[in-house]
Design a protein around this motif. Structure first.
Motif, mmCIF file in Angstrom:
data_model
loop_
_atom_site.group_PDB
_atom_site.id
_atom_site.type_symbol
_atom_site.label_atom_id
_atom_site.label_comp_id
_atom_site.label_asym_id
_atom_site.label_seq_id
_atom_site.Cartn_x
_atom_site.Cartn_y
_atom_site.Cartn_z
ATOM 1 N N MET C 1 -37.100 11.324 -16.774
ATOM 2 C CA MET C 1 -36.660 11.195 -18.076
ATOM 3 C C MET C 1 -37.285 9.426 -17.840
ATOM 4 O O MET C 1 -37.081 9.153 -16.525
ATOM 5 N N ALA C 2 -36.762 8.613 -18.029
ATOM 6 C CA ALA C 2 -37.241 7.029 -18.961
ATOM 7 C C ALA C 2 -36.282 6.500 -17.426
ATOM 8 O O ALA C 2 -35.267 6.619 -17.313
ATOM 9 N N LYS C 4 -37.266 2.538 -16.424
ATOM 10 C CA LYS C 4 -37.744 1.406 -16.381
ATOM 11 C C LYS C 4 -36.103 0.895 -18.065
ATOM 12 O O LYS C 4 -35.532 1.681 -17.955
ATOM 13 N N THR C 5 -35.698 -0.221 -16.904
ATOM 14 C CA THR C 5 -34.889 -0.823 -17.653
ATOM 15 C C THR C 5 -35.306 -1.157 -18.905
ATOM 16 O O THR C 5 -35.864 -1.825 -19.210
ATOM 17 N N LYS C 6 -34.119 -1.146 -19.881
ATOM 18 C CA LYS C 6 -34.768 -0.914 -21.391
ATOM 19 C C LYS C 6 -34.103 -2.405 -22.539
ATOM 20 O O LYS C 6 -34.344 -2.800 -23.278
ATOM 21 N N SER C 7 -33.003 -3.598 -20.975
ATOM 22 C CA SER C 7 -32.617 -4.056 -21.951
ATOM 23 C C SER C 7 -33.242 -5.336 -22.770
ATOM 24 O O SER C 7 -32.821 -6.376 -23.154
ATOM 25 N N GLU C 9 -35.658 -5.107 -24.762
ATOM 26 C CA GLU C 9 -36.239 -4.364 -26.097
ATOM 27 C C GLU C 9 -35.542 -4.948 -27.230
ATOM 28 O O GLU C 9 -34.132 -5.228 -27.430
ATOM 29 N N ARG C 10 -35.975 -4.771 -28.355
ATOM 30 C CA ARG C 10 -35.712 -5.051 -29.135
ATOM 31 C C ARG C 10 -35.912 -4.461 -30.447
ATOM 32 O O ARG C 10 -37.013 -3.430 -30.641
ATOM 33 N N ALA C 78 -26.260 -7.805 -28.457
ATOM 34 C CA ALA C 78 -26.933 -6.682 -27.754
ATOM 35 C C ALA C 78 -27.782 -5.810 -28.427
ATOM 36 O O ALA C 78 -28.919 -5.238 -27.698
ATOM 37 N N GLY C 81 -31.604 -6.657 -27.988
ATOM 38 C CA GLY C 81 -31.591 -6.973 -26.407
ATOM 39 C C GLY C 81 -30.786 -8.552 -25.995
ATOM 40 O O GLY C 81 -31.628 -7.964 -24.637
ATOM 41 N N GLY C 82 -29.976 -8.910 -26.317
ATOM 42 C CA GLY C 82 -29.958 -9.276 -25.457
ATOM 43 C C GLY C 82 -28.506 -9.142 -24.718
ATOM 44 O O GLY C 82 -27.781 -7.677 -24.861
ATOM 45 N N SER C 83 -27.806 -9.849 -24.551
ATOM 46 C CA SER C 83 -26.568 -9.758 -23.128
ATOM 47 C C SER C 83 -24.925 -11.201 -23.575
ATOM 48 O O SER C 83 -25.305 -12.455 -23.685
#
Lengths: 166, 166, 166, 166, 166, 166, 166, 166, 166, 166, 166, 166
Positions: C1-2, C4-7, C9-10, C78, C81-83
Motif C-alpha cells: 500500500m501507499a 509516500k506522504t500525501k499532505s 496533494e490538492r 486541509a 493540502g495545507g495545514s
C-alpha cells in the motif's frame, strides 16, 4: 408480608440524629423554594416597562428550576423517612420574612426586589450547606448544586441593575 | 431605582476575601480551557494517518465539553462579582506554557502531545480543587465535575497509545 | 500500500499556485474567526446594563456560527493540502489589530466596540472574496455565505445603536 | 455612547452606490414575493377538483419557502442600511401586474395560472441576478438560491399540466 | 385547459441553447454520481482490516450525500425541460471509465482506489463548473456546493493514507 | 494474534455448502434490488401528468426501502463469508432483463411499467424464499419480510391502474 | 358519479342565510388578518433602538399565529361553501383603514402604532363574535380563541409602553 | 376509607337531570364516531383508481381524529358518572342507519358515499350542540370543536367531487 | 393505457387457490381484531377500582397495536387482490362469539374477562398460522409476529390476576 | 374474583409439553445472553491499542441489542407460564463454558476472543431454532431474528481480524 | 412617545365594568389554582401504600396542568388591565377554606381528600363560568376548557375509590 | 512514537497509593452494581399480583440507572489506570452475599426483598464515600450522586410497603 408502618425508616448508614437534622434543614429550604417560585411567577405577570419581554421570558425557566429544586428537596425529605410539608399553611407557619412587596411595577424595581429575595434565600442555603457537612454528604451535594444555580440567576438580575457612572 | 454600580457585589454569605481568591483561581482555569479548546480543534484539523477518522471524530465532543467548561467558569467569575477575561490577550498575558508544538502529524504523535497537555491542565485543576475547599464549595464542586471529565478523555487518549510488549 | 506522504496533494483540476494562494488567504480568515469567537464570548460574559438579557443571549448563536465558520475554513485548508494553524500562537504571530479593549461595560459600549470588530473582519472577507474569484470558486462560495451571515449579525448590533434625533 | 443615527450605514467594503442599487433591486423582489405568497395561499383555499388533496398540500411548503425568501430579502435590505417596505401599500404602489385572476376553480386552471405567475417572477429574478454581478456577490448568491427553488416548484406545477398527445 | 405537451419548456429568462447545454452537462454528472454511490456502497460492504469499523461507518453518510446530489442534478434536468436518465443502461451507454476494480480488500487498498475515483469525478465537476459560468448561474451554484462536499470527503480518504517517512 | 485471512469463514452451525448456496441466491437479489432502486428514482424524475405530485412522492419512501433491502442482503452475504458485488458492472454481467423502457411519460404508463418490474422481482424473490427453506432460516426470514413490503407497494401501484368498467 | 358542481353546499344543519352571513363576516376577518401579518413582518424588519432584539424576536411567533388564524378563517369560508379571497386586491378592495404609517423607527414608536392596529382588529373581532352567536357556534368559537390570543399579544405590546410617573 | 360505590357521582355544580341528559346525548355520539372510524378505515383499504394515493393517505389522519373524538366523548361520559358503551353490540343496538354500502370501488364513488355519511353525523352533532346549551357548557364546547373538524374534512371530500361545467 | 380492472390480480408466484385461502383466513382475523380494539377501548373507559390508573394506561398502547394489526391484515388482503371488509356489519355477519359482557366493573373482573377474549383470539390465530404454512409464508410471518405480541399482552393481564395461596 | 394461582397457564393452542420444552430452551438462551452482555461491557472497558475508539464505541450498541434480546427471551418465558431466572446464580448453576479469559488487552486479542464467544452462542442459537420448529413458531421466529443480528455483529468482529497475506 | 401609564387599559370593545368584574372573578380562580397545585405536589410527596407508584406519577402531569391554568388566568388578568396577585399572602388574604388536612397517609385517604378539594374548586369554576356569560366570552371559554380538564382528573381520582359491594 | 505500555498510568496529581485504594473500592462497587441490575431485571420478569404493571414498569428505568452507574464506575477504574473486571466470574469471586432468593412471587414480597438488597448496597456505598474523602474527590463525588439516586429508588420501594395501622 411486611405489616408495620415504614415511615420512620432512613437510608442504611445514616444515624437517626443525622436524619432528623437534615429533615429539619430541608423543610426550611422547601418553604423558601415554594415561596420563591410563587413570587417569581407573580413578578412574571406584573413586570412592565421598556424592556418587558426580555425579563418576562427570563423568569420562566428560573421558575421551572426553583420548582424542580423544591421537588428534589421534598423527595429527599421523604427518602430520609420524613414527611415534607408543601401546603400554603406550611409556608406561613414558619415564614419569618414579609410577603413580596410589589404589584404592577417597572422592570428595575422588580429586579431590585428580586435581588433582595435572592440575598436572603442564598444566605440561608449557604448556612444549610455548612450545617450538612457532617450530617449527610448526599444532601449537601444537592444543595451545593441548587445554590450555584440560584447565584447564577442572581447575576442575571444584578447585571440588569448596573448603570455606569459615566 | 438603584443608581450605584453593582459590579463588585458577591453572593450573600461569601466573604470579599474568599470571592477574590476564587476569582483569581478561576481566571487561570479559564485561560487554560480557552487555550485547550483551540488546541484540540487544531489537532482535529491536522491529525492524519491510518486511524484518522476515529480520532478526528473523538475530538469534537471534547471540544464542546471544554468550551462548556470555559463558559461555566467564566460565568461563575461574573456571578462572584468579577470580570472574566476571555480574549487572546488574556491568555498570552499569563501563559507559562509553550504553544502546542505539532502541525500536520500522525495520530500517535498528536495523541502523545495531547496527553502531555492534559497532564498539565489536570494537575492545575486538582491544585485548584484543593485551594477551593475552604473558599467556596459551589466553585469546588464545579471544578470536581470538570476534572473528572477531563480525566476520562485522557483515558481515551492513553488507551490508543498502548502497544503490547511483543 | 501507499508509502509516500500525501499532505501536499490538492483537488484534481486545481493548480498548485491557486491552491497555495487560497490556503494563504484562508489562514488569515481562520485567525480572524478564532479571535472573533473568543472576543464574542468575552463580551457575552462582561456585558451589563438594563437590556442585559437580550444582548447576552443574542451573542451565543453568533459564537456558534463563527466557530462553525472557523471549522469550515480550516477543513478547507486541509482539503487543499495545507495545514491549518489554530493555536493561540498562530493568531498572535500575524495579528495586526489590537486585543478587544473593553472589560465589564454597558450594553451600548460593547455593541459599538463589536461593530468596529465586524467592520474590520467584513472588509477583509470582502477583499478575500474578490481575490478568490479566479483562484477557486468553491472557496469563494464558502466565504460569500459566511460574509452574508456576519453582515446580518452586524445589522442586529447596529439596530441597537440607533437613537432617534430628538 | 453613540448618539448619531446609524440607519444609512452599510457593510464595510461596499460602496454607497452599490448599496443603493442593491436595495432598489431587492425592494422589487420583496414586493413580488409578498404578492406571491398571498396568491399561493389564495389558490390553496380555492382549488377544487378530482386531484384536490395533492395540489392543496403541495402548495403549503412553497408558501413557507416564499415567505422565508421574503424575510431573507427584507433583512438583507436592512443589513445594507435600507428600510424594507412590506405593507399592502408598498406592494400596490409599484405593482405593474394584475391581481391573480381566479377564484374557486379546478386544479388545471389554477396550475396554469400559477405557471404564468412564476414565469414573471423568475424572469425578474434572473434579471436581478445579472444586475447584481458587479454590485454585491452576497446578495447575488442569495437570489441564485431562491431562483433555483422557484424554478423547481414551477417544474412541479408544469409536470401536472402535461397530457400526452394520444 | 392546457392541451399541449409542456416537456420542452424551460425557465423564463433562459435561452433554449443554454438549457440544452446545461442538460447535457448535468446528464454526465448524473451518470457519475449514480456510478459513485453504487461504488461507495460496494466498498462499504467489502472493506476489511484492523480499522474496519471507522471506515465502514464513514462511507454511509457520503453515500447519502452523493445520492442527494444525484437527485438534485436529475431534478434540475427536469426543471430545465429535459428528461434525466437514471437507469443502469444510461450509465453504461456513455461510461468511459472502468468498473471499480476491487472486491473484498484491506482498508488502505480500498481508500487508495476511492481516491482515484474522486480524482476523476472532481476533475469533471470542475470542468462542468467552468462550462456553466455563462450558461446558468443557478446550476453552477449547485455544482459548486456539491464539488466542495466531494473534495472534503476526499480529504478524509487521503488523511488515512498518510504514513510518516520513518 | 491471528495471521490467517478470515474471509471464507461462516456462522457456526451452517455448512459450507449451505453458505455457498445462500450467497449465490443473495447476489442475484442484490443485483435485482440495485437495478430496481435506480429504476424507481428514474421514474420519480420522469413521471408527468395530472396526478404527478402524489405518485412522485409515493416513490421516494419505496426507493429508501429497496436501498435498505439491498444493504441488508449485501451485509448478509458478507456475514456468510462472501463478497457482495454492488457495482454497475456486477449488475450488467448477469442481468437477463431489459433496461427500463420509458423516459418522460404519463403516470399510468409508468405505473404499468413498474407493475411489470415488480412482477419479475417478486416472482424471483418467492423462488428464492423456497430455495432457502432448507439452507438458512435466517436468510429466508429476511427475504420474507422484504417480499411482503414489495408486494404491498405493488398494491399501491395497481390500485392506481384500476378504472371501473362503466 | 356526481356530476353537479358542489361549491354552493354547506354543512348539514346550517341554513343558507346563516352560511351567507358567516362567510361575509369571515371575509372581513381574513382581510384584516392578511393585512396584519404583512404589517407585523414590516415592523419586524424596520424596528430599531436600544431594545431591538427582544421586540424583533417577539414579533415572529405572532406573525405565525396571525397567519394560522388567516388560514383557519379562510378554510372555514371554504367549508361553508364560500370562496375566500386572499390576494392583495381582495384586501385593498374593501379596506377602510390606512396603510401602516411608519418605516424605520424606534421601538416605542412602532409599539404604539401596533397598539392602535390591534385596537381596531380586536374591536372588529368582538363585534363579529357577537354577530355569530345566533348564526354558527363553530365559527364563533374559532373567533373567540383567536381574539383571546390577539389580546394577549396586545398586553405584551402595552407592557413595553408603560413608564412610571416618577 | 370510602366503602360505597361512586359510579353515580357527577361534577359538583351539575344537576342529576342535566348529567343524565348529557350522558344520553354523548352515548349516541360515541356510537356514531365508532361506526365512522371503522367505515373510514374500510374506505382506506377499498378505494382504487387513478388518484388512489392522495385519498388513501388523506383518510388516515381523519381516522385518528375521529378515534380521539370517540375517546374524548366516552371519557366525558365516565366523568359525568355514566358508563360509556363502546362494543360492537352497543353500536348495533341503536343504530338507525345502514351499513356503509360500498366495497372495492373508485375514488369518486367512495367520496360521494363518505359525503353522505358526514351529512348525517354532522347534522346529529349540530342537534346535540343545541340540546347541550342549557345542560352543560363543557360538553357543548367539546362537541363544537369536534363538529368543526368534521366539517373541515367534509370540505376536503367535497372539493374532490367538483367538476366544472366546461 | 391499461383498461381492464385489476382487482383480482395477486402477487406473481402465488396461485389463485392459495390467494383465495389466505384472503378468507385474513378476513376472519380482521373481524377479530376490529372487535377486539373496540372492546379494549370499552374496558379502558369502564374499569374502576384501587389500581385503576395502571390498568387504564396499560390498555391504550395495546389498542394501538391491535389497530395496527388490523390495518396490516386488511392491507394484506388488498395486496392479495381481495376486498377487506371493515364495517360493523362485516363483524356482525360472521361473529360467533358474544359481545363483551361487562360494563363498569372492577379491575380484576375486567382483566379476567379480557383474558378469556385473548384465549379465543390467540387460539384462532394459531390455527390460522398452521393453515398458512403451505399457502403463503409472507402472510404466515405477519400472523406469527402479531400472535407473539398478543400473547405478551395476555401475560400482562394474567400477571395481575395471580394471588398467592397464603 | 379469581383466587387460584395462574403461573402455570400458557397461550391457548399450545400444549403443556411444548410449553415446557420451549421454556427449557429459552432459559439456556437467557443465561447465554446475560453472560454475553456482561462480557461485552467488560471488553468495552478493557480494550486498548491504536484503534481503541472505534472498537470501544462499536461494542455499546451491541450490548444494548443483547440486553434487549435477553429481555425478550425472559418475557417470552413468562408469557409461556414459566419463571425466567436472571440472577448471577442462575448463570453459574448451569454454565458449561469458562469465564471470559482476558483483562486489559489489545484490540485484536479481544476481538479474537469475542469471535470465539460468538461461535459458541450462535451455534447454540441455531440448534435451538431447529428444536423449536415443531414446538412453537412464535418463539422460533424470535430466535431467528436474534441470531441474524448476532451473526451480523460477528461479521464486524471478523472484518477487523483480516490481514492480507503479504 | 407615550408618557402616561397604561395599566388601566383594557381590550377595545370591552366595557370598564365588565373588565372589573372579570378581573375580580379571575383573581379568585388564581388563588384557588395556586393553592391547588401546591396541595397536589404535597400529596405527590406524602402518599404511600401498595399502589404508590401509579398515583405518585398520575399527580405530576395534573400539577403541570393546574400551573398552566394559573398562568393563563393570571395573564388574562394582566391582559384585561388588572394586576394579578400570585404570592402566598394573596392566597391567605381571602382563602375561606382550610389547609389540606393530611400529611403522610395511604393512597385512598389522600384520593378521598383530593376528591373533596376538587368538589370545591369545580363548583366555584362552574359558578364563575355562569357569571362570565354576559361579561366576556373569551374568559368564559378559557374557564370552560380548564373546568373540563379538572373534571376529567377528578374522574381518575374517583375511579380509584370505587370498591364493589361484594 | 510511544513504545511502552501505559496501563499503570494515573491522573497527574494523584498518588499511586491513592489510585490503588480508589480502584479497589470501585471494583467492589462494580460487582455490587452488576449483581444489582441483573437482580432488578429478574424481579421485573418474575413479579406478579394485582398491582403488577406499575411495579413492572417502575423497575426498568432503575435498571438503566444502575447499568449507567456500573459503566461510570468501571470507566473511572480504567481512567485511574486499573483494569475493571465485569464478568460473571468477577462477581462470584468476591461476592459475600447470597443470590437473590425469590422466583415468581407477589409484588410486596419482591419489594421487601429488594428493600433488603438496597440496604446492603447503600450501606457499602456510604462506607466507600467516607473512605474516598482523602483519596480522590472526583471519585467521591461520583459515588455521592449514585448513592442519592439509589436512596430515592429505595423510597419508591418502601412507599409501597406501608400499610396503615388500622
Amino acid at each position: 408480608m411486611a405489616t408495620k408502618t415504614k415511615s420512620t425508616e432512613r437510608p442504611s448508614g445514616l444515624s437517626a440524629e443525622d436524619a432528623a437534622t437534615v429533615i429539619e434543614i430541608l423543610q426550611e429550604r422547601l418553604n423558601a423554594y415554594n415561596d420563591l417560585h410563587l413570587t417569581l411567577k407573580h413578578v412574571h405577570w406584573n413586570v412592565v416597562g421598556p424592556s418587558f419581554i426580555g425579563v418576562h421570558e427570563m423568569i420562566d425557566p428560573e421558575v421551572d428550576r426553583v420548582r424542580l429544586s423544591a421537588d428534589a428537596v421534598a423527595e429527599r425529605i421523604a427518602t430520609l423517612g420524613g414527611s415534607p410539608r408543601g401546603t400554603v399553611g406550611a409556608i406561613t407557619k414558619t415564614r419569618d420574612w414579609a410577603d413580596y412587596p410589589l404589584g404592577r411595577a417597572l422592570v428595575p424595581d422588580h429586579l431590585a426586589a428580586i435581588d433582595r429575595e435572592y440575598d436572603r434565600v442564598i444566605a440561608d442555603n449557604r448556612a444549610a450547606m455548612d450545617a450538612l457537612e457532617d450530617a449527610d454528604l448526599v444532601t449537601q451535594d444537592l444543595l451545593i448544586g441548587q445554590t450555584g444555580a440560584l447565584e447564577k440567576f442572581q447575576w442575571f438580575v444584578r447585571a440588569h441593575l448596573e448603570t455606569a457612572a459615566k
